[in-house]
Design an enzyme around this catalytic site. Structure first.
Site, short mmCIF file in Angstrom:
data_model
loop_
_atom_site.label_atom_id
_atom_site.label_comp_id
_atom_site.label_asym_id
_atom_site.label_seq_id
_atom_site.Cartn_x
_atom_site.Cartn_y
_atom_site.Cartn_z
N HIS A 155 0.80 -1.23 -0.07
CA HIS A 155 0.05 0.07 0.14
C HIS A 155 0.88 1.19 0.02
O HIS A 155 1.72 1.32 0.68
CB HIS A 155 -0.93 0.19 1.12
CG HIS A 155 -2.07 0.94 1.01
ND1 HIS A 155 -1.93 2.14 1.15
CD2 HIS A 155 -3.61 0.57 1.04
CE1 HIS A 155 -3.28 2.78 1.15
NE2 HIS A 155 -4.09 1.72 0.90
N ARG A 191 -7.04 10.56 -0.46
CA ARG A 191 -6.33 10.66 -1.85
C ARG A 191 -7.70 11.05 -2.63
O ARG A 191 -7.77 11.86 -3.58
CB ARG A 191 -5.53 9.77 -2.23
CG ARG A 191 -3.99 9.90 -1.85
CD ARG A 191 -3.27 9.22 -2.39
NE ARG A 191 -3.37 7.74 -1.66
CZ ARG A 191 -3.38 6.61 -2.30
NH1 ARG A 191 -3.31 6.29 -3.43
NH2 ARG A 191 -3.88 5.43 -1.66
#
Ligand SMILES: Cc1cc2nc3c(=O)[nH]c(=O)nc-3n(C[C@H](O)[C@H](O)[C@H](O)COP(=O)(O)OP(=O)(O)OC[C@H]3O[C@@H](n4cnc5c(N)ncnc54)[C@H](O)[C@@H]3O)c2cc1C
Ligand SMILES: *[C@@H]1O[C@H](CO)[C@@H](O)[C@H](O)[C@H]1NC(C)=O
Ligand SMILES: *[C@@H]1O[C@H](CO)[C@@H](O)[C@H](O)[C@H]1NC(C)=O
Ligand SMILES: CC(=O)N[C@H]1CO[C@H](CO)[C@@H](O)[C@@H]1O
Length: 468
Positions: A249, A272
């Site tokens: 990740h 994000r």
């Protein structure tokens, strides 16, 4: 006088995450005594940290008009080119997973009383099918805690924490029990059929990761640091699959209070998604909405800022608009000390220009140089050194290991010559083959419940057939 019954065989489970607890629940329901051995002081493994939810389709929480029959094909698609080898075997594992997903979710809801009424869509899914509760309790905690509380009410369930299984015992190709050591370090043995539910090796940075993925050696992880257990199983002939397939990740938080901890807290993708940007050495470097794999690749192509653990210094930057859209997440991260409210001037001299460029793209004045097309809730149009931003430091982290010991659709552990190993079952992240090259979000909790319950049922049958 009634004939005396011989002492009942006890089933041994290694690991108290969701796979182990699902197997135990099933065994106890069949009236088979369970001995659950757990190396950590507290039960729950990585399962207790799961935050997105568990997949199921079709369930009553999906809209009735939605005919969700794409779970199988989504999983095959996500598995990617791994499907080209052991194809039939993988197809069986996947269709067992997806065909049983409705039952798995309904079992947790109807039989165990867990709230899983909210359904979300995660990356790679055609339809929303990842279930969590409506309240504040994260799904991993809710599920693990409920199963454990219910098991503890049974007199035939016996949990021992701080006890590490060190060896699988075998007699003439049949697994007969395990050797283990508790806090006093003394080796003991317990005999009976064995279910391995010991989790993945994402937290084994210097051991199995270094061996199968030397490029990830020393990486921090969202998993608890602990050695992988696959070698205990290959020692009795188990076959491994996909050990090199590891999910990384791009954004795990570096905690300013403990920057060199190998264990990192995940910075949710939503930050994000809602408009957050990433800076490396004060400059934007990529489309933040690209795949996890591609974002990670760009970061790790640069020299790391630390080698132990091996990590980078990337800043995740949000403005007031993004903050409002993801307030509950961000408030929690600020509370944990992982993010702070500050001003752009704190980010170094180069940041302002990068943020200006991002703001221009968000306002539609210019094309984003990195090709980002959605800026969601970013609202800041004229950044100055005094503009408020919310910032956290992040680095790529190992998150999930797709590979492990090969099982079949009955959760039997498969030998190197392709037959099942008698007396040994496996479930959860310790196994491999179910996800291929890329696990879909929400499918690991699902695999724990589906294969854990299958293993429990199979062992109950095995115990029954060996009574006579
Ligand atoms: C932060 C985070 C968030 C996640 N979110 C999600 C999500 O939302 N949805 C989803 O589907 N998946 C999610 N995942 C992945 C998922 O949580 C795991 O893949 C899954 O919980 C693994 O369960 P398990 O039972 O196989 O192993 P674990 O839960 O890791 O349990 C294994 C247990 O075995 C014990 N053990 C290991 N070796 C031994 C030994 N030798 N002797 C005795 N005991 C031993 C360990 O101490 C551990 O307690 C997430 C993972 C993380 C880290
Ligand atoms: C899953 O269901 C499909 C469709 O009904 C069926 O073709 C397939 O054989 C099932 N898989 C398993 C392992 O039962
Ligand atoms: C990720 O990068 C690869 C190689 O550069 C590229 O082919 C692929 O299209 C990228 N993925 C996405 C989703 O854009
Ligand atoms: C709170 C808020 O403004 N949320 C918005 C964030 O952006 C998405 C997508 O652009 C909108 O759908 C939300 O309403």
């Amino acid at each position: 006088m009634p004939p005396s019954t011989p002492p009942q065989t006890t089933a041994i489970i290694v690991g108290s995450g969701l796979a182990g607890l699902s197997a135990a629940s099933q065994l106890v329901a069949h009236n088979v005594p369970v001995r659950l051995l757990e190396r950590a002081a507290k039960p729950g493994g990585n399962s207790i940290k799961a935050s997105s939810g568990i997949n199921g389709a079709p369930t009553k929480y999906q809209p009735p008009s939605l005919h969700d029959d794409a779970f199988y094909s989504d999983t095959v698609h996500s598995a990617g080119k791994a499907m080209l080898s052991s194809t039939t075997h993988r197809e069986k594992l996947i269709s067992t997973l997806t065909n049983s997903s409705k039952d798995a979710v309904e079992w947790l809801v109807e039989k165990k009383g867990i709230d899983l009424s909210v359904v979300a869509i995660l990356g790679g899914h055609t339809y929303p099918r990842t279930h969590r509760g409506a309240g504040q309790t994260p799904p991993g905690f809710a599920i693990v805690n409920t199963l454990l509380t219910s098991l503890k009410q049974s007199s035939i369930f016996h949990l021992q924490t701080s006890c590490t299984v060190t060896k699988v015992l075998q007699s003439e190709h049949r697994v007969t029990g395990v050797e283990y050591a508790c806090e006093d370090g003394k080796k003991e043995e317990v005999h009976g059929p064995v279910i391995f539910a010991a989790g993945g090796f994402g937290g084994d940075a210097e051991g199995l990761l270094a061996k199968y993925r030397p490029d990830l050696k020393g990486y921090p992880s969202t998993n608890d640091p602990r050695p992988g257990t696959q070698p205990l199983l290959t020692a009795v002939g188990a076959q491994l699959i996909d050990m090199e397939l590891v999910q990384v990740h791009p954004t795990g938080f570096v905690d300013p209070a403990n920057p060199s901890s190998p264990l990192k807290f995940l910075a949710a993708e939503v930050l994000r998604g809602e408009g957050g940007l990433l800076l490396l050495n004060g400059k934007r470097f990529f489309d933040e909405l690209e795949t996890r794999e591609n974002v990670t690749k760009v970061i790790t192509a640069t020299p790391p800022t630390s080698t132990s653990p091996k990590q980078w210094t990337v800043q995740l930057v949000l403005d007031e608009g993004v903050y409002k859209a993801a307030k509950s997440h961000i408030d929690f991260y600020i509370f944990k000390g992982l993010m702070k409210k500050t001003t752009i001037s704190e980010l170094g001299t180069e940041a302002l220009a990068s943020i200006q460029q991002y703001a221009d793209a968000a306002a539609g004045k210019e094309k984003d140089p990195f090709g980002r097309s959605s800026f969601a809730n970013w609202t800041l149009t004229s950044p100055t050194p005094d503009s408020t931003v919310y910032v956290g430091t992040v680095t790529p982290v190992v998150h999930f290991t797709m590979g492990g010991v090969l099982i079949n659709e009955k959760a039997e552990v498969i030998r190197q010559d392709d037959g099942p190993i008698e007396g040994l079952w496996g479930a959860g992240e310790v196994t491999g083959g179910v996800h291929g090259g890329n696990r879909l979000g929400g499918s690991s909790l699902l695999e724990c419940v589906v294969y854990g319950r299958i293993a429990g049922d199979q062992v109950a049958q095995y115990v029954d057939s060996h009574k006579k």
